[in-house]
Design a protein around this motif. Sequence first.
Motif, PDB file in Angstrom:
ATOM      1  N   GLY A 186     106.181   9.378  22.427  1.00  0.00           N
ATOM      2  CA  GLY A 186     106.348  10.641  23.148  1.00  0.00           C
ATOM      3  C   GLY A 186     107.484  11.468  22.583  1.00  0.00           C
ATOM      4  N   THR A 187     108.549  10.826  22.154  1.00  0.00           N
ATOM      5  CA  THR A 187     109.685  11.536  21.558  1.00  0.00           C
ATOM      6  C   THR A 187     109.299  12.133  20.207  1.00  0.00           C
ATOM      7  N   VAL A 188     108.478  11.409  19.451  1.00  0.00           N
ATOM      8  CA  VAL A 188     107.994  11.935  18.176  1.00  0.00           C
ATOM      9  C   VAL A 188     107.186  13.208  18.410  1.00  0.00           C
ATOM     10  N   LYS A 189     106.342  13.190  19.433  1.00  0.00           N
ATOM     11  CA  LYS A 189     105.516  14.371  19.736  1.00  0.00           C
ATOM     12  C   LYS A 189     106.389  15.567  20.111  1.00  0.00           C
ATOM     13  N   VAL A 190     107.460  15.305  20.839  1.00  0.00           N
ATOM     14  CA  VAL A 190     108.387  16.395  21.186  1.00  0.00           C
ATOM     15  C   VAL A 190     109.024  16.961  19.924  1.00  0.00           C
ATOM     16  N   HIS A 191     109.455  16.072  19.037  1.00  0.00           N
ATOM     17  CA  HIS A 191     110.042  16.526  17.769  1.00  0.00           C
ATOM     18  C   HIS A 191     109.039  17.374  16.980  1.00  0.00           C
ATOM     19  N   ARG A 192     107.800  16.931  16.952  1.00  0.00           N
ATOM     20  CA  ARG A 192     106.790  17.665  16.176  1.00  0.00           C
ATOM     21  C   ARG A 192     106.537  19.046  16.782  1.00  0.00           C
ATOM     22  N   ARG A 193     106.496  19.140  18.103  1.00  0.00           N
ATOM     23  CA  ARG A 193     106.323  20.458  18.735  1.00  0.00           C
ATOM     24  C   ARG A 193     107.497  21.371  18.403  1.00  0.00           C
ATOM     25  N   ASN A 194     108.704  20.828  18.447  1.00  0.00           N
ATOM     26  CA  ASN A 194     109.892  21.637  18.132  1.00  0.00           C
ATOM     27  C   ASN A 194     109.891  22.086  16.676  1.00  0.00           C
ATOM     28  N   ILE A 195     109.446  21.209  15.794  1.00  0.00           N
ATOM     29  CA  ILE A 195     109.363  21.556  14.363  1.00  0.00           C
ATOM     30  C   ILE A 195     108.381  22.703  14.153  1.00  0.00           C
ATOM     31  N   HIS A 196     107.217  22.596  14.759  1.00  0.00           N
ATOM     32  CA  HIS A 196     106.206  23.655  14.616  1.00  0.00           C
ATOM     33  C   HIS A 196     106.754  24.983  15.145  1.00  0.00           C
ATOM     34  N   ARG A 197     107.439  24.930  16.278  1.00  0.00           N
ATOM     35  CA  ARG A 197     107.981  26.160  16.867  1.00  0.00           C
ATOM     36  C   ARG A 197     109.051  26.772  15.965  1.00  0.00           C
ATOM     37  N   LYS A 198     109.965  25.952  15.464  1.00  0.00           N
ATOM     38  CA  LYS A 198     111.062  26.466  14.636  1.00  0.00           C
ATOM     39  C   LYS A 198     110.566  27.018  13.301  1.00  0.00           C
ATOM     40  N   LEU A 199     109.523  26.377  12.738  1.00  0.00           N
ATOM     41  CA  LEU A 199     109.022  26.811  11.434  1.00  0.00           C
ATOM     42  C   LEU A 199     107.902  27.838  11.541  1.00  0.00           C
TER      43      LEU A 199
END
Length: 269
Positions: A236-249
Amino acid sequence: MSASRSDEYSRLAALVAATRETSGEMFGQAMVDWLSQHVSFDHCVIFGYRGASRPPLLFETFSPAESHVFVTLYQEGPYLLDPFHHAAVERKEGFWRMRELAPDRFYASEYFRTYYSQTRLAEEVGFFLPLPGKDALVLSLMRLHASGPFGTADARLLRDMAPAVINFARLRWPALAAEEQDEAEQGETIAAVNEFDRAHIWESLSLTPREKHVVDLVLQGHSTESIARAMRIVPGTVKVHRRNIHRKLGIKSQAGLFARFIEIIESRR
């Protein structure tokens, strides 16, 4: 003495002699001649590796058109996502098949679809040799789709031959020559911080250290579950990181992330 046994000894003698030659071409061809007596393959290539530096080519059997894909394009940046590169930098030794080293989602990764599929390989296997310092050498054997992957018996034989292959290569390259090191450094696309951490590739982006690590693992072909195991966090933490990465980039997919990777590589040439 049978003709085949005589031929075997002749090729082995040529290989021994080639270890004393200054030409990597002569050694590589002698190695190909010897190995091809035992196992069929379509191509052989030998690269040196120094952390994240551009890997120098030591030997190849490709045509000019094939070399453009297997060598020129590879050296421009895709090598950073290559499981063989990662294994070499992590100083693995011996015989390894790509399937033994590749992350769990490697064959569905954008790297595989965008670059590796151009090679038309059914399988790649390699002999891995750590050299002094941070250097390493990999002698790869390749079979195209038309030839099919290496059989179980072939892989077993190559694994048995690995100590001899590695020792011959060590005699020829006890270390990467100064000119080979200079080539890697002068053509370097990304300076290595250390050989185990490639998150620095993303240092120009507004990502946290954890997010940079996730980006690196995603591009290598790791699934969410595999990333969680590697980073010792929950999926679940990995998924949060991936969502944040997509948003930032400002991206929406792995394809967008890979495109960003190519942009970074091209901007640092």
